[in-house]
Structure formats: structure tokens, C-alpha cells
Design a protein around this motif. Structure first.
Motif, PDB file in Angstrom:
ATOM      1  N   ASN A 264       0.825  -1.207   0.000  1.00  0.00           N
ATOM      2  CA  ASN A 264       0.000   0.000   0.000  1.00  0.00           C
ATOM      3  C   ASN A 264       0.857   1.254   0.000  1.00  0.00           C
ATOM      4  OD1 ASN A 264      -2.521  -1.191  -0.041  1.00  0.00           O
ATOM      5  ND2 ASN A 264      -2.711  -1.241   2.178  1.00  0.00           N
ATOM      6  N   ASN A 265       2.026   1.184   0.627  1.00  0.00           N
ATOM      7  CA  ASN A 265       2.892   2.366   0.743  1.00  0.00           C
ATOM      8  C   ASN A 265       3.637   2.678  -0.548  1.00  0.00           C
ATOM      9  OD1 ASN A 265       2.124   2.606   3.410  1.00  0.00           O
ATOM     10  ND2 ASN A 265       3.836   1.374   4.145  1.00  0.00           N
ATOM     11  N   THR A 266       4.206   1.647  -1.185  1.00  0.00           N
ATOM     12  CA  THR A 266       5.055   1.885  -2.350  1.00  0.00           C
ATOM     13  C   THR A 266       4.405   1.512  -3.675  1.00  0.00           C
ATOM     14  OG1 THR A 266       6.068  -0.309  -2.274  1.00  0.00           O
ATOM     15  CG2 THR A 266       7.105   1.432  -0.941  1.00  0.00           C
ATOM     16  N   GLY A 267       3.383   0.655  -3.637  1.00  0.00           N
ATOM     17  CA  GLY A 267       2.767   0.177  -4.865  1.00  0.00           C
ATOM     18  C   GLY A 267       3.584  -0.896  -5.557  1.00  0.00           C
ATOM     19  N   GLN A 268       4.692  -1.304  -4.947  1.00  0.00           N
ATOM     20  CA  GLN A 268       5.566  -2.326  -5.521  1.00  0.00           C
ATOM     21  C   GLN A 268       5.110  -3.723  -5.107  1.00  0.00           C
ATOM     22  OE1 GLN A 268       8.148  -1.579  -7.639  1.00  0.00           O
ATOM     23  NE2 GLN A 268       7.334   0.498  -7.501  1.00  0.00           N
ATOM     24  N   ALA A 269       5.456  -4.713  -5.924  1.00  0.00           N
ATOM     25  CA  ALA A 269       5.147  -6.108  -5.611  1.00  0.00           C
ATOM     26  C   ALA A 269       5.885  -6.525  -4.345  1.00  0.00           C
ATOM     27  CB  ALA A 269       5.553  -6.998  -6.768  1.00  0.00           C
ATOM     28  N   VAL A 270       5.227  -7.365  -3.548  1.00  0.00           N
ATOM     29  CA  VAL A 270       5.821  -7.854  -2.306  1.00  0.00           C
ATOM     30  C   VAL A 270       6.157  -9.327  -2.487  1.00  0.00           C
ATOM     31  CG1 VAL A 270       5.464  -8.194   0.164  1.00  0.00           C
ATOM     32  CG2 VAL A 270       4.449  -6.212  -0.974  1.00  0.00           C
TER      33      VAL A 270
ATOM     34  N   SER B 182       8.816 -13.513  -6.664  1.00  0.00           N
ATOM     35  CA  SER B 182       9.496 -12.217  -6.783  1.00  0.00           C
ATOM     36  C   SER B 182       8.623 -11.138  -7.414  1.00  0.00           C
ATOM     37  CB  SER B 182      10.787 -12.369  -7.584  1.00  0.00           C
ATOM     38  OG  SER B 182      10.493 -12.823  -8.888  1.00  0.00           O
ATOM     39  N   THR B 183       7.547 -11.529  -8.103  1.00  0.00           N
ATOM     40  CA  THR B 183       6.635 -10.545  -8.702  1.00  0.00           C
ATOM     41  C   THR B 183       5.403 -10.294  -7.833  1.00  0.00           C
ATOM     42  OG1 THR B 183       5.387 -12.190  -9.970  1.00  0.00           O
ATOM     43  CG2 THR B 183       7.353 -11.253 -11.019  1.00  0.00           C
ATOM     44  N   GLY B 184       5.359 -10.917  -6.649  1.00  0.00           N
ATOM     45  CA  GLY B 184       4.207 -10.780  -5.764  1.00  0.00           C
ATOM     46  C   GLY B 184       3.073 -11.727  -6.091  1.00  0.00           C
ATOM     47  N   TYR B 185       3.298 -12.651  -7.005  1.00  0.00           N
ATOM     48  CA  TYR B 185       2.258 -13.564  -7.484  1.00  0.00           C
ATOM     49  C   TYR B 185       2.071 -14.751  -6.535  1.00  0.00           C
ATOM     50  CZ  TYR B 185      -0.048 -16.991 -10.512  1.00  0.00           C
ATOM     51  OH  TYR B 185      -0.920 -17.912 -11.034  1.00  0.00           O
ATOM     52  N   TYR B 186       0.816 -15.141  -6.348  1.00  0.00           N
ATOM     53  CA  TYR B 186       0.476 -16.349  -5.595  1.00  0.00           C
ATOM     54  C   TYR B 186      -0.615 -17.105  -6.336  1.00  0.00           C
ATOM     55  CZ  TYR B 186      -3.735 -13.910  -4.080  1.00  0.00           C
ATOM     56  OH  TYR B 186      -4.928 -13.245  -4.065  1.00  0.00           O
ATOM     57  N   SER B 187      -0.691 -18.419  -6.102  1.00  0.00           N
ATOM     58  CA  SER B 187      -1.754 -19.205  -6.715  1.00  0.00           C
ATOM     59  C   SER B 187      -2.057 -20.432  -5.873  1.00  0.00           C
ATOM     60  CB  SER B 187      -1.379 -19.626  -8.138  1.00  0.00           C
ATOM     61  OG  SER B 187      -0.297 -20.535  -8.103  1.00  0.00           O
ATOM     62  N   PHE B 188      -3.317 -20.830  -5.915  1.00  0.00           N
ATOM     63  CA  PHE B 188      -3.797 -22.043  -5.257  1.00  0.00           C
ATOM     64  C   PHE B 188      -4.483 -22.900  -6.319  1.00  0.00           C
ATOM     65  CE2 PHE B 188      -3.889 -18.758  -2.010  1.00  0.00           C
ATOM     66  CZ  PHE B 188      -3.275 -19.377  -0.943  1.00  0.00           C
TER      67      PHE B 188
END
Length: 93
Positions: free
Chosen positions: A36-42, A69-75
């Protein structure tokens, strides 16, 4: 030559058909986590998902994954898509 071409065609057909088809009852949940602070992927962030079976469904699910590394997750949830009453899923960090 005709037998050779027939053999090649059969091998090709067997190769193309050997991949597993997705089950229509399986479900995928995916997304990205951004700061929320930087808008960058976590990256390296824990994301959890669970299905609340308290609505009478006999299905339940709970799992956690870590973002890449791109903030991506999947189930990938086998049998997670029900044809009857909807099963509520909750995703949280």
C-alpha cells in the motif's frame, strides 16, 4: 512410405492426447500482493486461503503459499468448484 507417415501421425496424435485435461471441478485462485505504501510487488509474503464448510457442504480447504518475486500467488484446489451451493473461499495475508 505410407506406413512411415501413418506411424508418425499416430505418434503425434498420442503425444498430443497424452496431456491431462483439467477437471471441471478443480479451481484456481491466483493474484498479486502489492504494498500500500510503495505500490511495488511484495515477494516472500504469506497468503492463505480456506473454504468455510459451515454452510452444509462436505468440502473444506485450507492452505498457505508464499508470493514469488513478482508478488504472485496461486492455489490449485482439486474438486474446489462445486456444482451445487457455492462454497465461500476466504483469501488473506
Amino acid at each position: 512410405m505410407k506406413q512411415f507417415l501413418t506411424t508418425i501421425a499416430l505418434v503425434f496424435a498420442a503425444y498430443c492426447c497424452s496431456f491431462a485435461q483439467p477437471n471441471p471441478n478443480d479451481m484456481f485462485i491466483e493474484g498479486y500482493v502489492y504494498s500500500n505504501n510503495t505500490g511495488q510487488a511484495v515477494s516472500g509474503w504469506t497468503v492463505c486461503a480456506y473454504a468455510d464448510s459451515s454452510n452444509g457442504q462436505s468440502f473444506s480447504y485450507s492452505d498457505c503459499v508464499t508470493t514469488d518475486s513478482t508478488g504472485y500467488y496461486s492455489f490449485y484446489i482439486q474438486g474446489g468448484s462445486q456444482n451445487a451451493q457455492n462454497v465461500p473461499y476466504h483469501v488473506y495475508t
